[in-house]
Design a protein around this motif. Structure first.
Motif, PDB file in Angstrom:
ATOM      1  N   VAL A 146       0.841  -1.189   0.000  1.00 53.71           N
ATOM      2  CA  VAL A 146       0.000   0.000   0.000  1.00 53.71           C
ATOM      3  C   VAL A 146       0.881   1.246   0.000  1.00 53.71           C
ATOM      4  N   ARG A 147       1.881   1.254   0.866  1.00 54.08           N
ATOM      5  CA  ARG A 147       2.772   2.409   0.949  1.00 54.08           C
ATOM      6  C   ARG A 147       3.416   2.695  -0.404  1.00 54.08           C
ATOM      7  N   GLU A 148       3.980   1.664  -1.014  1.00 57.05           N
ATOM      8  CA  GLU A 148       4.694   1.888  -2.263  1.00 57.05           C
ATOM      9  C   GLU A 148       3.764   2.316  -3.389  1.00 57.05           C
ATOM     10  N   ASN A 149       2.544   1.799  -3.360  1.00 60.34           N
ATOM     11  CA  ASN A 149       1.590   2.225  -4.374  1.00 60.34           C
ATOM     12  C   ASN A 149       1.193   3.683  -4.192  1.00 60.34           C
ATOM     13  N   ILE A 150       1.088   4.113  -2.953  1.00 60.52           N
ATOM     14  CA  ILE A 150       0.701   5.506  -2.724  1.00 60.52           C
ATOM     15  C   ILE A 150       1.803   6.459  -3.164  1.00 60.52           C
ATOM     16  N   VAL A 151       3.040   6.165  -2.814  1.00 64.19           N
ATOM     17  CA  VAL A 151       4.105   7.139  -3.091  1.00 64.19           C
ATOM     18  C   VAL A 151       4.681   7.027  -4.502  1.00 64.19           C
TER      19      VAL A 151
ATOM     20  N   PRO B 162      10.069  10.911  -7.003  1.00 64.60           N
ATOM     21  CA  PRO B 162      11.138  11.890  -7.238  1.00 64.60           C
ATOM     22  C   PRO B 162      11.106  13.051  -6.242  1.00 64.60           C
ATOM     23  N   ARG B 163       9.915  13.361  -5.736  1.00 64.72           N
ATOM     24  CA  ARG B 163       9.817  14.497  -4.803  1.00 64.72           C
ATOM     25  C   ARG B 163      10.246  14.115  -3.387  1.00 64.72           C
ATOM     26  N   LEU B 164      10.398  12.831  -3.141  1.00 61.99           N
ATOM     27  CA  LEU B 164      10.771  12.377  -1.791  1.00 61.99           C
ATOM     28  C   LEU B 164      12.223  11.937  -1.765  1.00 61.99           C
ATOM     29  N   THR B 165      12.954  12.322  -2.808  1.00 63.85           N
ATOM     30  CA  THR B 165      14.276  11.768  -3.006  1.00 63.85           C
ATOM     31  C   THR B 165      15.353  12.820  -2.844  1.00 63.85           C
ATOM     32  N   THR B 166      16.402  12.452  -2.105  1.00 62.44           N
ATOM     33  CA  THR B 166      17.583  13.302  -2.051  1.00 62.44           C
ATOM     34  C   THR B 166      18.738  12.468  -2.580  1.00 62.44           C
ATOM     35  N   ALA B 167      19.418  12.979  -3.570  1.00 59.24           N
ATOM     36  CA  ALA B 167      20.560  12.293  -4.178  1.00 59.24           C
ATOM     37  C   ALA B 167      20.213  10.853  -4.545  1.00 59.24           C
TER      38      ALA B 167
ATOM     39  N   VAL C 192      15.511   7.444  -1.606  1.00 58.55           N
ATOM     40  CA  VAL C 192      14.179   7.810  -1.161  1.00 58.55           C
ATOM     41  C   VAL C 192      14.145   7.905   0.353  1.00 58.55           C
ATOM     42  N   SER C 193      13.562   8.971   0.849  1.00 57.23           N
ATOM     43  CA  SER C 193      13.469   9.111   2.296  1.00 57.23           C
ATOM     44  C   SER C 193      12.283   8.318   2.832  1.00 57.23           C
ATOM     45  N   ARG C 194      12.590   7.360   3.700  1.00 55.61           N
ATOM     46  CA  ARG C 194      11.540   6.525   4.248  1.00 55.61           C
ATOM     47  C   ARG C 194      10.643   7.340   5.184  1.00 55.61           C
ATOM     48  N   ALA C 195      11.262   8.254   5.925  1.00 56.76           N
ATOM     49  CA  ALA C 195      10.476   9.045   6.876  1.00 56.76           C
ATOM     50  C   ALA C 195       9.438   9.894   6.146  1.00 56.76           C
TER      51      ALA C 195
ATOM     52  N   ARG D 138      16.309   1.252  -1.717  1.00 55.40           N
ATOM     53  CA  ARG D 138      16.308   2.590  -1.172  1.00 55.40           C
ATOM     54  C   ARG D 138      16.278   3.726  -2.188  1.00 55.40           C
ATOM     55  N   THR D 139      16.511   3.428  -3.458  1.00 53.41           N
ATOM     56  CA  THR D 139      16.573   4.543  -4.396  1.00 53.41           C
ATOM     57  C   THR D 139      15.289   4.649  -5.218  1.00 53.41           C
ATOM     58  N   THR D 140      15.057   5.848  -5.731  1.00 52.11           N
ATOM     59  CA  THR D 140      13.918   6.089  -6.607  1.00 52.11           C
ATOM     60  C   THR D 140      13.986   5.150  -7.804  1.00 52.11           C
ATOM     61  N   TYR D 141      15.207   5.071  -8.384  1.00 57.18           N
ATOM     62  CA  TYR D 141      15.374   4.197  -9.540  1.00 57.18           C
ATOM     63  C   TYR D 141      14.924   2.771  -9.217  1.00 57.18           C
ATOM     64  N   GLY D 142      15.368   2.260  -8.082  1.00 58.83           N
ATOM     65  CA  GLY D 142      15.050   0.880  -7.720  1.00 58.83           C
ATOM     66  C   GLY D 142      13.560   0.656  -7.551  1.00 58.83           C
ATOM     67  N   ARG D 143      12.915   1.596  -6.901  1.00 57.26           N
ATOM     68  CA  ARG D 143      11.473   1.431  -6.672  1.00 57.26           C
ATOM     69  C   ARG D 143      10.703   1.548  -7.977  1.00 57.26           C
TER      70      ARG D 143
END
Lengths: 509, 320
Positions: free
Chosen positions: A357-362, A367-372, A375-378, B188-193
């Protein structure tokens, strides 16, 4: 009246959780062209599949030439003389026209090889009878779609068919090809072949058919001579609205979102055109406004939505979002511009079944939750928590697989996927189809709430009641063109059906 | 009614899921335990070292393969890409070890770019697109190498194949670090997901605005680069660049490791640690049988059975 060549009597078919056909009866006399109509899920395809041996009825009987029969397999029905032509031509594109015509019953030479000469000659003769002039030795796919349809037809009747079932045969044909098809159908009918004709184009039905059977929710709601039925009544049968009581009272929470008229539109669709599908669709949606797209199945409602998000490439026309025109549109660009679409087919085009469910929602927001790149889990958890609470998504945890959720909750997950992007425009294609009553009301209330917050919404629904209650304005489509627009107090079920019926008389583009 | 149907099968379902998730790790442990008890000189430093050195290139290639399979694709060209990478090493070794390695990796990158473009832009079936390079790649490699094996005498390169760091061979360290990085990449990465989502439902991913083409191309490129690296390591261990032998049938070993590791061929899921374990299982099974004096043909048959079992266990249960 002559004895029917095929008759279904009180046929019942159940699927897990659904009663697909509820004591359906239908009979076809030799030479009769019988229209079978109904909206999505009415049971048309189930009935056809039972007649052709794909499914077996749970109760009731099929009589063929007066004898009760059971078709265990499609082949049984075919051997008996029931041929079917599907919407999409079911032939082998790389084989020659002649090979396709004679597939499975090729003429043989004495030593058992295919007699190509005879086959080609006979194929050419067969097609000539339908006034089709095509080189039968060329691969099927090189001839036009209309001609392919004719090949399917001649194949069907060449096998000595007594009954011909045609499932939306004209949906991909040019007007000229449609005429040829009609001519052939009439010829076949004159030869005594009974034809069951499924189509959503009411014009065709009135031109071609003598009788009509209307299915709705698995039941026959009307059957009789088509000439005795005016278009409005036919449509009301299909959509399930009693003409006498369509005038609904009761306050809708949807109307009057203030000064919508004064503000700039969020969406301007201008002349969206795609061959065979859309013919110059134009409409706009203002912030806080819910615009409904009305029309029968196949009118181009979903296609319009897809064209707006760039999932359906158009031949011409422009989509402008908040004053900015989208060029060479793609879902990615449209999403960046603030468009979100809830697709009609939740399973095929919406959820990613293997993910949580989480992964489907986000998903769209990654890309907006990503730094470098990481993906930020928090941040994910924060969004997921907010939307699961706000949309009241019922899941054992955010980590539960989305495929284990009910339809209504899956729909809410998809809504959350879009809402967390803070879109300006939300396109909802049949947002409440196939979800239970409680979830349906929740989704409807949510749409209302979102519009109240200033979101522009396009609502597509086959449920007239939902459309009338939900939309401030309804744009009515038919055959890929806008045929009317209703606003304010004019938005009523009766008015929508009247608009649909009034414009049915006009010739196709 | 679904509840009625679900009740009696519940325990079996639970068990099946358990086997699905942890079966491959259990297999590694069982194989090690069996050999510790019944095979002489198996669990000793020398033998373990050999096993690890042998399995390391398979793991490296299989990591890339797991990513590709996660997108519902497959890369048949990895073995040929190894040969290509091996073939260019002698050409650049004169400039030093690093230029040679970089050229090999670039060859892998180019191969991945070709595969990725054919799949994502041209729209070919992955099996067909990569088949082209499987056939052509080794041919090109042989042309580059002039059709013959070339000994390498560069001490740095040989050291890469034989030296130890902290008690373990360099190749093993490389494989381990890459496995860790791939795991992080996927989780953990956008690419991976995005990769996993595209493999799970490409139409939905496209409609959700995911950069489907870019992710697919990057995936094939990663797979190509990893295969290139494996080619370098194989050359280092052989002390020779042999384009006709290096990487032969590697595509099958890699796919086997991925499948045995529990990554479904239907995409939408990438099991990185499982892939490592899958490669280990295949390696250990073969070594075990050989140590017990069974012929290689028997080992192959046993491996075939393991693949079938793995596919059977990993098959998606219908939830609907």
């Amino acid at each position: 009246m002559t004895e029917p060549v095929i008759a279904a009597r009180d046929v019942v078919k159940r699927f897990p959780g659904v009663l697909a056909l509820d004591r359906v009866s239908l009979s076809l006399a030799p030479g009769e062209v019988h229209a079978l109509v109904g909206e999505n899920g009415a049971g048309k395809s189930t009935l056809i599949k039972i007649l052709t041996g794909v499914y077996q009825a749970d109760a009731g009987e099929i009589a063929y030439a007066g004898q009760p029969v059971t078709f265990a397999r499609p082949l049984d029905a075919q051997t008996a003389g029931i041929s079917t032509i599907y919407q999409e031509v079911n032939l082998i594109p790389l084989m020659s026209v002649a090979r396709n015509l004679f597939l499975g019953r090729e003429p043989r030479t004495r030593i058992g090889l295919i007699d190509t000469g005879r086959m080609n000659r006979e194929a050419a003769e067969a097609l000539a009878r339908f006034n089709i002039d095509a080189d039968v030795t060329r691969p099927l796919r090189t001839i036009g779609l209309g001609a392919q349809q004719m090949v399917a037809l001649s194949r069907a009747v060449a096998t000595d068919a007594k009954v011909l079932i045609m499932d939306e045969p004209t949906s991909s044909l040019e007007p000229r090809e449609v005429e040829t098809l009609f001519r052939v159908v009439r010829e076949l009918s004159a030869r005594g072949i009974a034809i069951l004709y499924v189509s959503h184009r009411l014009d065709e039905l009135y031109q071609l058919c003598s009788n009509v059977t209307v299915l709705r929710d698995g039941r026959v709601v009307h059957t009789g001579r088509i000439a005795d039925l005016d278009r409005l009544t036919l449509i009301s049968h299909m959509l399930g609205r009693d003409l006498a009581q369509v005038r609904r009272e009761g306050v809708t929470g949807f109307t009057g979102h203030g000064d919508a008229a004064a503000t700039e539109p969020v969406l301007v669709a201008d002349g969206l055109t795609k061959r065979h599908v859309l013919h110059g669709i134009s409409f706009d949606v203002k912030p806080g406004e819910v615009v409904g797209l009305g029309g029968l199945l196949g009118a181009g409602r979903s296609e319009t939505a897809k064209a707006v998000v760039g999932a359906l490439p158009v031949d011409s026309g422009a989509v402008t979002i908040a004053g900015k025109r989208l060029r060479r549109n793609s879902p990615k660009k449209a999403i960046r511009a603030g468009v979100a679409m809830l697709p009609e087919d939740r399973k095929a085009e919406g959820i990613i079944p293997g993910l949580s469910v989480r992964e489907n929602i986000v998903l769209a927001a990654l890309p907006r939750l990503t730094t470098a790149g990481v993906v930020s889990r928090a941040r994910q958890d924060r969004i997921v928590e907010t939307f699961m609470k706000r949309l009241r998504i019922k899941a054992s945890s955010p980590e539960q697989r989305v495929s284990e959720l009910s339809g209504g909750n899956q729909q809410k997950v998809l809504l959350a996927r879009w809402l967390c992007l803070h879109p300006k425009l939300l396109l909802l294609d049949e947002p409440t189809r196939g979800i239970d009553v409680g979830a349906k009301a929740e989704v409807q209330a949510l749409v209302d709430e979102l519009a109240g917050e200033g979101l522009a919404v396009v609502l597509i629904s086959s449920d007239l009641e939902e459309l009338v209650e939900g939309a401030d304005r309804v744009v009515v489509l038919r055959a890929g063109a806008v045929v009317g627009e209703l606003a304010g107090d004019d938005v009523s079920e009766h008015a929508i059906m009247a608009t649909l019926a009034a414009h049915e008389g006009e010739p196709d583009e | 009614m679904s509840e009625l149907a679900a009740r009696p099968g519940w325990d079996r379902r639970q068990l099946a899921r358990y086997v699905q998730n942890y079966g491959v790790y259990a297999a590694v442990v069982v194989l090690l335990a069996y050999n510790a008890l019944f095979t002489r000189n198996f669990v000793d430093m020398g033998n373990m070292r050999t096993q690890l050195v042998q399995v390391a290139p398979v793991i490296i290639v299989a990591l890339g393969m797991a990513l590709v399979i996660g997108t519902e694709g497959v890369d048949l060209s990895v073995g040929s890409v190894m040969a290509l990478a091996a073939a260019v090493i002698p050409l650049y070794l004169g400039f030093g070890l690093w230029p040679a390695i970089i050229m090999s990796l670039l060859i892998g990158l180019a191969a991945g770019l070709v595969n990725g473009t054919l799949v994502a832009v041209v729209g070919l079936q992955p099996i067909v697109a990569t088949l082209a390079l499987l056939v052509a790649g080794r041919g090109i490699a042989l042309v580059i190498a002039g059709g013959q094996l070339k000994q390498v005498h560069n001490a740095d390169l040989i050291a890469l194949g034989t030296n130890d760091v902290a008690g373990l061979p360099v190749v093993v360290w490389i494989a381990a670090v890459l496995a860790l990085l791939t795991g992080l990449l996927v989780r953990r990465t956008t690419y991976g997901r995005q990769l996993v989502a595209i493999g799970g439902n490409r139409a939905a991913a496209g409609l959700a605005g995911l950069p489907v083409r870019r992710v697919l191309i990057v995936t094939y490129v990663l797979c190509g680069v990893l295969a290139g690296l494996a080619g370098v390591l194989a050359t280092a261990r052989l002390r020779a660049s042999d384009p006709s032998a290096i990487g032969n049938l590697m595509e099958l070993s890699a796919i086997t490791a991925v499948v045995v590791g529990g990554t479904p061929l239907s995409g939408g899921k990438v099991r990185v640690l499982g892939t490592v374990a899958g490669a280990l299982v295949m390696q250990l099974v073969r070594a075990t049988l050989i140590k017990h004096d069974l012929p290689d043909s028997t080992a192959q048959m046993v491996q075939a059975v393991i693949i079938l079992v793995a596919v059977y266990v990993a098959r998606e249960r219908r939830t609907r």
